[in-house]
Design a protein around this motif. Structure first.
Motif, PDB file in Angstrom:
ATOM      1  N   ILE A  30       0.814  -1.230   0.000  1.00 34.69           N
ATOM      2  CA  ILE A  30       0.000   0.000   0.000  1.00 34.69           C
ATOM      3  C   ILE A  30       0.845   1.277   0.000  1.00 34.69           C
ATOM      4  CG2 ILE A  30      -1.986  -1.134   1.085  1.00 34.69           C
ATOM      5  CD1 ILE A  30      -1.146   0.234   3.739  1.00 34.69           C
ATOM      6  N   GLY A  31       2.178   1.121   0.001  1.00 34.69           N
ATOM      7  CA  GLY A  31       3.059   2.287  -0.006  1.00 34.69           C
ATOM      8  C   GLY A  31       3.106   3.041   1.308  1.00 34.69           C
ATOM      9  N   ALA A  32       2.962   2.314   2.412  1.00 35.45           N
ATOM     10  CA  ALA A  32       2.978   2.947   3.738  1.00 35.45           C
ATOM     11  C   ALA A  32       4.386   2.942   4.336  1.00 35.45           C
ATOM     12  CB  ALA A  32       2.021   2.223   4.687  1.00 35.45           C
ATOM     13  N   LYS A  33       4.590   3.836   5.289  1.00 39.01           N
ATOM     14  CA  LYS A  33       5.825   3.929   6.055  1.00 39.01           C
ATOM     15  C   LYS A  33       5.640   3.118   7.340  1.00 39.01           C
ATOM     16  CE  LYS A  33       8.329   7.377   8.716  1.00 39.01           C
ATOM     17  NZ  LYS A  33       8.575   8.771   9.023  1.00 39.01           N
ATOM     18  N   VAL A  34       6.738   2.606   7.905  1.00 41.26           N
ATOM     19  CA  VAL A  34       6.684   1.832   9.148  1.00 41.26           C
ATOM     20  C   VAL A  34       7.544   2.505  10.211  1.00 41.26           C
ATOM     21  CG1 VAL A  34       7.306  -0.373  10.243  1.00 41.26           C
ATOM     22  CG2 VAL A  34       6.280  -0.365   7.950  1.00 41.26           C
ATOM     23  N   THR A  35       7.037   2.555  11.434  1.00 43.15           N
ATOM     24  CA  THR A  35       7.853   2.916  12.597  1.00 43.15           C
ATOM     25  C   THR A  35       7.764   1.738  13.556  1.00 43.15           C
ATOM     26  OG1 THR A  35       7.497   5.307  12.393  1.00 43.15           O
ATOM     27  CG2 THR A  35       8.167   4.486  14.550  1.00 43.15           C
ATOM     28  N   ALA A  36       8.905   1.101  13.820  1.00 39.92           N
ATOM     29  CA  ALA A  36       8.950  -0.033  14.737  1.00 39.92           C
ATOM     30  C   ALA A  36       9.280   0.489  16.136  1.00 39.92           C
ATOM     31  CB  ALA A  36      10.003  -1.037  14.286  1.00 39.92           C
ATOM     32  N   ILE A  37       8.587  -0.053  17.138  1.00 37.60           N
ATOM     33  CA  ILE A  37       8.811   0.362  18.521  1.00 37.60           C
ATOM     34  C   ILE A  37       9.083  -0.858  19.395  1.00 37.60           C
ATOM     35  CG2 ILE A  37       6.321   0.319  19.057  1.00 37.60           C
ATOM     36  CD1 ILE A  37       6.860   2.714  20.972  1.00 37.60           C
ATOM     37  N   GLU A  78      18.753  -3.809  13.030  1.00 37.15           N
ATOM     38  CA  GLU A  78      18.701  -4.959  12.130  1.00 37.15           C
ATOM     39  C   GLU A  78      17.328  -5.052  11.467  1.00 37.15           C
ATOM     40  OE1 GLU A  78      19.851  -8.180  14.711  1.00 37.15           O
ATOM     41  OE2 GLU A  78      21.965  -7.561  14.723  1.00 37.15           O
ATOM     42  N   LEU A  79      16.270  -4.807  12.240  1.00 38.27           N
ATOM     43  CA  LEU A  79      14.911  -4.806  11.694  1.00 38.27           C
ATOM     44  C   LEU A  79      14.783  -3.720  10.620  1.00 38.27           C
ATOM     45  CD1 LEU A  79      11.590  -5.031  13.658  1.00 38.27           C
ATOM     46  CD2 LEU A  79      11.930  -3.235  11.998  1.00 38.27           C
ATOM     47  N   ARG A  80      15.283  -2.512  10.936  1.00 40.90           N
ATOM     48  CA  ARG A  80      15.208  -1.399   9.971  1.00 40.90           C
ATOM     49  C   ARG A  80      15.912  -1.771   8.664  1.00 40.90           C
ATOM     50  NH1 ARG A  80      16.737   3.973  12.351  1.00 40.90           N
ATOM     51  NH2 ARG A  80      18.638   2.857  12.791  1.00 40.90           N
ATOM     52  N   ALA A  81      17.058  -2.409   8.748  1.00 39.76           N
ATOM     53  CA  ALA A  81      17.798  -2.817   7.547  1.00 39.76           C
ATOM     54  C   ALA A  81      16.974  -3.805   6.718  1.00 39.76           C
ATOM     55  CB  ALA A  81      19.142  -3.420   7.938  1.00 39.76           C
ATOM     56  N   GLY A  87      12.360  -2.109   0.428  1.00 36.26           N
ATOM     57  CA  GLY A  87      11.908  -0.878  -0.214  1.00 36.26           C
ATOM     58  C   GLY A  87      10.864  -0.112   0.576  1.00 36.26           C
ATOM     59  N   VAL A  88      10.778  -0.378   1.879  1.00 43.00           N
ATOM     60  CA  VAL A  88       9.803   0.290   2.738  1.00 43.00           C
ATOM     61  C   VAL A  88      10.529   1.248   3.676  1.00 43.00           C
ATOM     62  CG1 VAL A  88       8.033  -0.058   4.520  1.00 43.00           C
ATOM     63  CG2 VAL A  88       8.217  -1.682   2.624  1.00 43.00           C
ATOM     64  N   SER A  89      10.039   2.471   3.775  1.00 44.61           N
ATOM     65  CA  SER A  89      10.613   3.462   4.684  1.00 44.61           C
ATOM     66  C   SER A  89      10.374   3.028   6.129  1.00 44.61           C
ATOM     67  CB  SER A  89       9.955   4.826   4.421  1.00 44.61           C
ATOM     68  OG  SER A  89      10.402   5.769   5.364  1.00 44.61           O
ATOM     69  N   CYS A  90      11.403   3.130   6.967  1.00 43.62           N
ATOM     70  CA  CYS A  90      11.278   2.626   8.344  1.00 43.62           C
ATOM     71  C   CYS A  90      12.064   3.475   9.339  1.00 43.62           C
ATOM     72  CB  CYS A  90      11.777   1.183   8.404  1.00 43.62           C
ATOM     73  SG  CYS A  90      11.605   0.406  10.024  1.00 43.62           S
ATOM     74  N   ASP A  91      11.390   3.875  10.406  1.00 40.66           N
ATOM     75  CA  ASP A  91      12.022   4.510  11.558  1.00 40.66           C
ATOM     76  C   ASP A  91      11.921   3.532  12.724  1.00 40.66           C
ATOM     77  OD1 ASP A  91      12.599   6.941  10.293  1.00 40.66           O
ATOM     78  OD2 ASP A  91      10.615   7.739  10.748  1.00 40.66           O
TER      79      ASP A  91
END
Length: 150
Positions: A30-37, A78-81, A87-91
């Motif tokens: 869906i072209g969404a960005k992810v922020t992992a916490i 490691e998750l962000r990598a 190809g998904v943006s991730c913080d």
């Protein structure tokens, strides 16, 4: 509804790994960005005040928190990598708090996330009960839609 920013709650467990994979595939589609916490609980020593000086206990608690933060940062980098390789943006966010569900919800709101994804259960045994209850608490305390991965 078109989701644009997904908060992925993770604890490094196998179940969280499955949730990560589902989150990445969904975000990519869906072209969404992810922020992992990842939420680290405060470390509280139970001690008798006369057994050792408070400064000793404070130092141990602080060292534990710093070590837990370093381990969490490594896990999340490691998750962000992995996420970025898809190809998904991730913080990533490492936060410390006594109630994981509150930190997940508060940070999802601060980051303007429109979906929270998390595993239904994490670790085995007592920890699974605790994480399961954290998932239930997120579900019952947030107005943000929650996608629970089994």
């Amino acid at each position: 509804m078109h989701y644009q920013h997904i908060m992925l709650a993770t604890d490094g467990s196998e179940a969280s790994s499955r949730a990560e994979k589902e989150c990445v595939a969904f975000a990519k589609s869906i072209g969404a960005k992810v922020t992992a916490i990842h939420v680290i609980s405060h470390f509280h020593l139970h001690y008798r005040p006369w057994a050792a000086p408070k400064s000793v206990h404070d130092k141990i608690e602080q060292e534990h928190e710093e070590e837990a933060k370093a381990m969490a940062q490594k896990m999340l980098s490691e998750l962000r990598a992995r996420v970025k390789a898809e190809g998904v943006s991730c913080d990533v966010l490492v936060v410390v708090g006594d109630h994981a569900y509150e930190e997940i919800i508060d940070n999802a709101e601060k980051c303007k996330c429109d979906l929270i994804m998390m595993a239904s259960h994490g670790r085995r045994g007592l920890d699974a009960l605790l994480l399961g209850s954290e998932t239930m608490k997120v579900l019952t305390h947030t107005k943000i839609p929650v996608l629970v991965v089994r």
